[in-house]
Scaffold this motif. Structure first.
Motif, PDB file in Angstrom:
ATOM      1  N   VAL A 105       0.843  -1.195   0.000  1.00 42.28           N
ATOM      2  CA  VAL A 105       0.000   0.000   0.000  1.00 42.28           C
ATOM      3  C   VAL A 105       0.877   1.243   0.000  1.00 42.28           C
ATOM      4  CG1 VAL A 105      -1.938  -1.107   1.173  1.00 42.28           C
ATOM      5  CG2 VAL A 105      -0.194   0.059   2.521  1.00 42.28           C
ATOM      6  N   ARG A 106       0.363   2.274  -0.621  1.00 44.50           N
ATOM      7  CA  ARG A 106       0.998   3.585  -0.578  1.00 44.50           C
ATOM      8  C   ARG A 106       0.375   4.339   0.588  1.00 44.50           C
ATOM      9  NH1 ARG A 106       0.440   7.578  -5.661  1.00 44.50           N
ATOM     10  NH2 ARG A 106      -1.727   7.021  -5.282  1.00 44.50           N
ATOM     11  N   VAL A 107       1.223   4.831   1.481  1.00 44.02           N
ATOM     12  CA  VAL A 107       0.761   5.455   2.718  1.00 44.02           C
ATOM     13  C   VAL A 107       1.157   6.921   2.743  1.00 44.02           C
ATOM     14  CG1 VAL A 107       0.892   5.420   5.245  1.00 44.02           C
ATOM     15  CG2 VAL A 107       0.963   3.276   3.961  1.00 44.02           C
ATOM     16  N   ARG A 108       0.222   7.746   3.158  1.00 37.24           N
ATOM     17  CA  ARG A 108       0.509   9.148   3.436  1.00 37.24           C
ATOM     18  C   ARG A 108       0.223   9.372   4.905  1.00 37.24           C
ATOM     19  NH1 ARG A 108       3.097  13.704   1.249  1.00 37.24           N
ATOM     20  NH2 ARG A 108       2.658  15.333   2.752  1.00 37.24           N
ATOM     21  N   CYS A 109       1.200   9.864   5.642  1.00 35.77           N
ATOM     22  CA  CYS A 109       1.018  10.113   7.070  1.00 35.77           C
ATOM     23  C   CYS A 109       1.701  11.420   7.425  1.00 35.77           C
ATOM     24  CB  CYS A 109       1.597   8.976   7.889  1.00 35.77           C
ATOM     25  SG  CYS A 109       1.360   9.197   9.653  1.00 35.77           S
ATOM     26  N   GLY A 110       0.904  12.434   7.785  1.00 35.23           N
ATOM     27  CA  GLY A 110       1.488  13.741   8.058  1.00 35.23           C
ATOM     28  C   GLY A 110       2.241  14.225   6.842  1.00 35.23           C
ATOM     29  N   SER A 111       3.501  14.522   7.006  1.00 38.39           N
ATOM     30  CA  SER A 111       4.319  14.990   5.890  1.00 38.39           C
ATOM     31  C   SER A 111       5.090  13.856   5.220  1.00 38.39           C
ATOM     32  CB  SER A 111       5.316  16.048   6.395  1.00 38.39           C
ATOM     33  OG  SER A 111       6.155  15.506   7.404  1.00 38.39           O
TER      34      SER A 111
END
Length: 298
Positions: A53-59
């Protein structure tokens, strides 16, 4: 398992045991094929069970693979998308920080939990099984999830113990820094998301959202997609589609009424957007009971 509000309104677990476990895997409702960008006051442990999975967390922006566990702090914007047409297959344990510590003088709160919440201590973000410590944390996560599912005698104590084991590994593998303020871009995206959640039934323009976030239209669109994986228009449509899908399944209302209720200005536009995103028409979706029968996730 994301509520219609991007800041989740759900209560995870019970008042006396504020922790919940969620296992998401196919087959699932067609509008749950990715983890929408959201945040909550709880901490979260997110373990990928299959695929990547591609994850975006904060910056931060990274990939997580099967068997890896990701830590999301309280209040952090986060989202996840399966890569290469794979399934969204994960287990999440979501818990209030109080599960890890006692009162104000508790050493666990003073030395570890409070610094994490304040951004002075950064737990290890991604944990895999390549080290003894990582394997220990992953085993503790699996045990906590199993206990929450099966609820054997004294499971409440054992769940707390397993979460403490995981958190000890993450804290040991993390680093310290002065307490930063939340970056203005993240605050702007949060403001836009909250506005969309509250006003999706009404007309919404990119200029409105950009102004609310104190950015130019172009800059806002670039940052919004960086945080959410979607353009503002795609995101607004996604929120509207989620609400429409619920109404299709939970009520016998006409499709035109549902379209207008959820912010679509015409039935033809609603049907077109629905089919493009869901892989079927609203009528087919209702007939199938919300299940994705196209096979595109397998």
């Amino acid at each position: 398992m994301v509520d219609k509000r991007l800041k989740e309104a759900r209560q995870h677990g019970a008042m006396g045991l504020p922790v919940g476990c969620y296992r998401i895997r196919p087959p699932y409702p067609a509008h749950c094929e990715e983890l929408e960008c959201h945040w909550h006051d709880e901490m979260e442990l997110f373990k990928v069970e299959r695929g990547t999975v591609r994850v975006r967390c904060g910056s931060e922006y990274f990939e997580a693979r099967a068997g890896e566990m990701v830590f999301f702090n309280s209040g952090e914007l986060h989202a996840a998308q399966p890569l290469e047409g794979g399934p969204l297959d994960y287990t999440a344990v979501v818990f209030r920080p109080e599960m890890l510590c006692g009162g104000e003088d508790d050493i666990a709160r003073v030395k570890y939990v409070a610094p994490v919440l304040e951004g002075r201590l950064h737990p290890q973000r991604v944990t895999d099984g390549s080290t003894p410590q990582g394997r220990r944390a992953l085993e503790a996560f699996d045990q906590a999830a199993l206990l929450l599912e099966q609820r054997p005698p004294v499971y409440e104590l054992r769940v707390r113990a397993q979460l403490l084991e995981v958190f000890s590994v993450l804290a040991e593998g993390g680093g310290q820094s002065p307490a930063p303020r939340e970056q203005a871009p993240a605050q702007g995206v949060k403001a836009a998301i909250e506005y969309i959640q509250e006003h999706y039934r009404q007309p919404i323009t990119v200029s409105q959202l950009a102004q609310l976030s104190h950015m130019s239209d172009g800059h806002f669109c670039r940052l919004f997609k960086r945080y959410t994986f979607k353009t503002p228009v795609q995101y607004v449509n996604g929120v509207r589609l989620s609400a429409a899908a619920d109404l299709l399944l939970e009520s016998g209302r006409k499709e035109l009424d549902i379209a207008l209720e959820t912010g679509f200005n015409s039935l033809s536009y609603f049907i077109g957007v629905f089919k493009q995103n869901m892989g079927c028409t609203p009528t087919e979706f209702r007939r199938q009971g919300g299940r994705d029968t196209t096979g595109r996730n397998e």
